[in-house]
Enzyme design. Structure first.
Site, PDB file in Angstrom:
ATOM      1  N   ASP A   1      28.381   9.487  21.956  1.00  0.00           N
ATOM      2  CA  ASP A   1      27.391   9.694  20.902  1.00  0.00           C
ATOM      3  C   ASP A   1      26.646   8.369  20.667  1.00  0.00           C
ATOM      4  OD1 ASP A   1      25.917  10.854  18.853  1.00  0.00           O
ATOM      5  OD2 ASP A   1      27.650  11.836  17.942  1.00  0.00           O
TER       6      ASP A   1
ATOM      7  N   GLU B   1      24.350  14.102   8.852  1.00  0.00           N
ATOM      8  CA  GLU B   1      25.687  13.513   8.894  1.00  0.00           C
ATOM      9  C   GLU B   1      25.807  12.285   7.979  1.00  0.00           C
ATOM     10  OE1 GLU B   1      26.344  12.174  12.994  1.00  0.00           O
ATOM     11  OE2 GLU B   1      24.239  12.507  13.282  1.00  0.00           O
TER      12      GLU B   1
END
Ligand SMILES: *[C@@H]1O[C@H](CO)[C@@H](O)[C@H](O)[C@H]1NC(C)=O
Ligand SMILES: *[C@@H]1O[C@H](CO)[C@@H](O)[C@H](O)[C@H]1NC(C)=O
Ligand SMILES: *[C@@H]1O[C@H](CO)[C@@H](O)[C@H](O)[C@H]1NC(C)=O
Ligand SMILES: *[C@@H]1O[C@H](CO)[C@@H](O)[C@H](O)[C@H]1NC(C)=O
Ligand SMILES: *[C@@H]1O[C@H](CO)[C@@H](O)[C@H](O)[C@H]1NC(C)=O
Ligand SMILES: *[C@@H]1O[C@H](CO)[C@@H](O)[C@H](O)[C@H]1NC(C)=O
Ligand SMILES: *[C@@H]1O[C@H](CO)[C@@H](O)[C@H](O)[C@H]1NC(C)=O
Ligand SMILES: *[C@@H]1O[C@H](CO)[C@@H](O)[C@H](O)[C@H]1NC(C)=O
Ligand SMILES: *[C@@H]1O[C@H](CO)[C@@H](O)[C@H](O)[C@H]1NC(C)=O
Ligand SMILES: *[C@@H]1O[C@H](CO)[C@@H](O)[C@H](O)[C@H]1NC(C)=O
Length: 638
Positions: A318, A524
């Site tokens: 990520d 997020e």
């Protein structure tokens, strides 16, 4: 020495050949010299990979393992460092309100850089596409996954995959960071809306979206191999592996403490299915599992995912994910590179400082801390995905697709998804006195609340930017207010007030009110919430309107919110989730052109101190249980 010069070195044969067929021989030899096996689509994929690997230097191999954001990136950097992939991170766009043509030109610019390198290995261009092609101006924005979970309709979700792939290709992009397969077990987690359900069975079924994005696997493709078929399809990415939805108290990127049985029965099944369905890539989670960062978890990434589950595509990190292996992030980058590559990560989303990553990894290989076999495994996997996509044959953006972006057909599909995603939680005091569907033809109605006329709120996070936006001018779509205005009878007067006071409500003779309130956009980390309350002034709007006039409350939110204190004064309650750009889907159901069919993909709690609480738990005492949802019948049109 070439074959032709060998042959004509024998004078008599040479003389004969010269007169007879010298030119043909020469031509064949030249062809053979120019023949590059890995570029020949008639060769089997493994032969092409083998041939290309043989030709690659260490620098060329490591370059393939690098993924960079487009910001400040040039085609020359892509060419000179033999970069494997370029991406647009959230909000990283060629320019504000860029058209599909602008996007294709940008992708082709980077592709040209890559194809100008010695071996000319094309890049994959990647982008997040978790509810349609949402980074792009005027793209169709579909409901977020929580709403799709409420539809229970995997065929619909596959069609959304097909449409999303087309819109992505309309901008020249060939790689999507989707689908998200988290099984969110605690709605306090800010990514919970990206999860289809708390129930692993629903999440697993929705992996059919992979068939939509990448195409159906033909019978002759071996199970488990990455597969992307056709110029209208994109490579997909199942994410984020594994256990991201199970962190303590729903804190983003935190620790998931679970035993093997729980891991295998809750968080793993969707990955197993994705691999069977040919998913090309899998992204690793920022979170930890029993205290080990997933980005450094060799047991799970190499031994389980690659060996046990036989995943043959590539594993990607990520954004800055390897940096976060240490605390503070990037405090020991040498260790981050070592631990992540050794864990089994094949491509690293760096995403900016490529020289630092390349130098560090090269040093680890030169000093034999990371074996060459690990690099070869990573590069073979990356090439396998690239060959399987037909990228060497079709590296360029196909500009004949540009009109697919935000097409009417896709907006109609999104509208269908919206109406199927709505969950009716209350409809009058009992079945004999339903409030919905509402009459279209009446004297005067009130539309109220912060979310009635705000396309940005309706779309939520991951829309145009990472954390989402407020307002109606960031992209094209239909707000709830304009959808109601379009559906209602022209004789009905609509009064719109974002935050009306109680006297105003009382002094007007409204037939009914529709109140849209909920959460402001987030994504997020920023979206983690310990209290799960309706954003201000939402509770006030409910208090000022409901009880004074017949009211329908639409909750526009990424998850269940605290609603119990308000429920008595509310006449009808609809969980609308984050529906996206097609507000018409809401009006379709409110006024009875279609019936309500959606069912809760999550447990609706009474109070936050019950959390985490999921279906099947002992002491299950929800306000509305998992699977709940009232239905209505469509009104027969006369
Ligand atoms: C890109 O360049 C601009 C202008 O020099 C700079 O402000 C910005 O920080 C750079 N972005 C990155 C990610 O390096
Ligand atoms: C493609 O790359 C070549 C060589 O690097 C360069 O000369 C050419 O201008 C580039 N073309 C485009 C359209 O960017
Ligand atoms: C989890 O969150 C707690 C509280 O914020 C923090 O102290 C801890 O370091 C986090 N753990 C991980 C693995 O990120
Ligand atoms: C995680 O730790 C617990 C004990 O704290 C143990 O029961 C469980 O098996 C561990 N899980 C895994 C996946 O190793
Ligand atoms: C980085 O981590 C490695 C492995 O834990 C350790 O040996 C090394 O000393 C660390 N380097 C720094 C600068 O902290
Ligand atoms: C990239 O990393 C190197 C090595 O750590 C550092 O010297 C350099 O300043 C970094 N570049 C940028 C743009 O941050
Ligand atoms: C709506 O109601 C008004 C007043 O009751 C009536 O005149 C009109 O015909 C109705 N319109 C439709 C389309 O039924
Ligand atoms: C949208 O409108 C606001 C306020 O009028 C303005 O500040 C903003 O720049 C506009 N955004 C776009 C993308 O046009
Ligand atoms: C309120 O509206 C209803 C029709 O919706 C009408 O019958 C009634 O007379 C109105 N009352 C007042 C005070 O305007
Ligand atoms: C609830 O949490 C949100 C986000 O963490 C915060 O902005 C808000 O002020 C909190 N509301 C209440 C009533 O505590």
């Amino acid at each position: 020495m070439t074959r032709s010069s060998k042959i004509i070195s024998t004078p008599i044969v040479g003389l004969f050949l010269f007169f007879c067929c010298w030119t043909n021989m020469e031509k064949a030899a030249a062809e053979e010299e120019n023949y590059i096996k890995y570029k020949d689509p008639k060769q089997p994929m493994n032969a092409r990979i083998k041939d290309l690997m043989k030709r690659m230097t260490l620098a060329e191999k490591i370059g393939q393992m690098v993924q960079l954001d487009r910001e400040n990136m040039t085609a020359e950097i892509v060419r000179d460092y033999k970069i494997g992939s370029v991406i647009s991170g959230a909000g990283s766009v060629p320019r504000l309100k860029a058209s599909a043509l602008d996007w294709t030109n940008m992708v082709n610019y980077f592709q040209n850089g890559s194809l100008s390198s010695r071996l000319g290995i094309p890049i994959m261009y990647g982008i997040d596409a978790v509810h349609g092609h949402h980074n792009v101006y005027k793209a169709t924005v579909f409901p977020h996954n929580i709403g799709l979970g409420a539809t229970r309709d995997k065929e619909l979700v596959k069609k959304i995959g097909i449409a999303t792939a087309l819109e992505i290709r309309a901008t020249g992009i060939n790689y999507a960071f989707a689908p998200l397969l988290a099984v969110c077990r605690d709605p306090r987690w800010g990514k919970c809306y990206e999860s289809y359900s708390e129930d692993p069975k629903i999440v697993t079924e929705m992996t059919d979206i992979i068939y939509g994005l990448q195409g159906d696997i033909p019978n002759n493709v071996r199970k488990g191999l990455p597969f992307t078929g056709g110029k209208d399809k994109v490579a997909a990415c199942a994410k984020q592996f594994v256990g991201d939805g199970g962190t303590t108290n729903g804190i983003n990127e935190n620790n998931t403490v679970i035993d093997w049985h729980g891991l295998l029965s809750i968080h793993m099944p969707a990955y197993d299915q994705s691999i069977i369905k040919g998913v090309s890539t899998i992204m690793v989670s920022y979170s930890s599992l029993n205290g080990t960062k997933m980005h450094a978890n060799r047991d799970l990434v190499t031994d389980f995912l690659k060996k046990t589950l036989k995943f043959r595509g590539f594993v990607i990190s990520d954004w800055l994910g390897i940096d976060k292996i240490t605390y503070p992030p990037h405090s020991n980058y040498s260790y981050s590179v070592f631990a992540s590559v050794q864990a089994g990560i094949d491509m690293v989303m760096v995403p900016y400082n490529y020289t630092e990553f390349i130098d560090t990894l090269t040093d680890h290989v030169n000093n034999k801390r990371i074996p060459m076999s690990r690099i070869n495994d990573a590069v073979k996997r990356i090439l396998k995905v690239k060959f399987s996509m037909g990228l060497f044959e079709n590296p360029w953006a196909d500009q004949t697709f540009v009109n697919k972006l935000g097409s009417q057909a896709h907006r109609d599909l999104a509208r269908e998804a919206v109406r199927k995603s709505l969950v009716l939680l209350k409809n009058g005091e009992n079945a004999d006195s339903p409030v919905l569907p509402l009459p279209k033809n009446t004297s005067k109605i009130l539309i109220a609340g912060t979310h009635a006329n705000n396309l940005g709120y309706q779309c939520g996070g991951w829309t145009m930017t990472w954390q989402g936006l407020s307002g109606n001018n960031h992209t094209a779509g239909t707000t709830i207010l304009s959808a109601i205005a379009a559906a209602i009878d022209p004789n009905t007067e609509i009064v719109y007030s974002e935050n009306p006071d109680s006297e105003f409500v009382q002094s007007n003779n409204f037939s009914y009110a529709i109140v849209a309130v909920g959460e402001h956009p987030y994504a997020e980390t920023f979206g983690d919430s310990p209290n799960l309350t309706i954003a201000e002034p939402g509770p006030n709007v409910i208090n000022n309107v409901c009880g004074r006039v017949k009211c329908v409350v639409l909750l526009v939110s990424g998850r269940p919110l605290v609603i119990e204190p308000h429920i008595r004064s509310i006449d009808a309650l609809v969980a609308a989730w984050l529906p996206g750009t097609e507000g018409h889907g809401i009006a379709d159901v409110l006024f009875g052109d279609y019936g309500f069919t959606g069912r809760l993909p999550r447990t609706w709690f009474k109070t936050v101190d019950q959390l985490p609480m999921n279906v099947g738990d002992p002491h299950y005492d929800p306000l509305y249980p998992f699977g709940y949802g009232l239905t209505t019948n469509p009104i027969e049109s006369s």
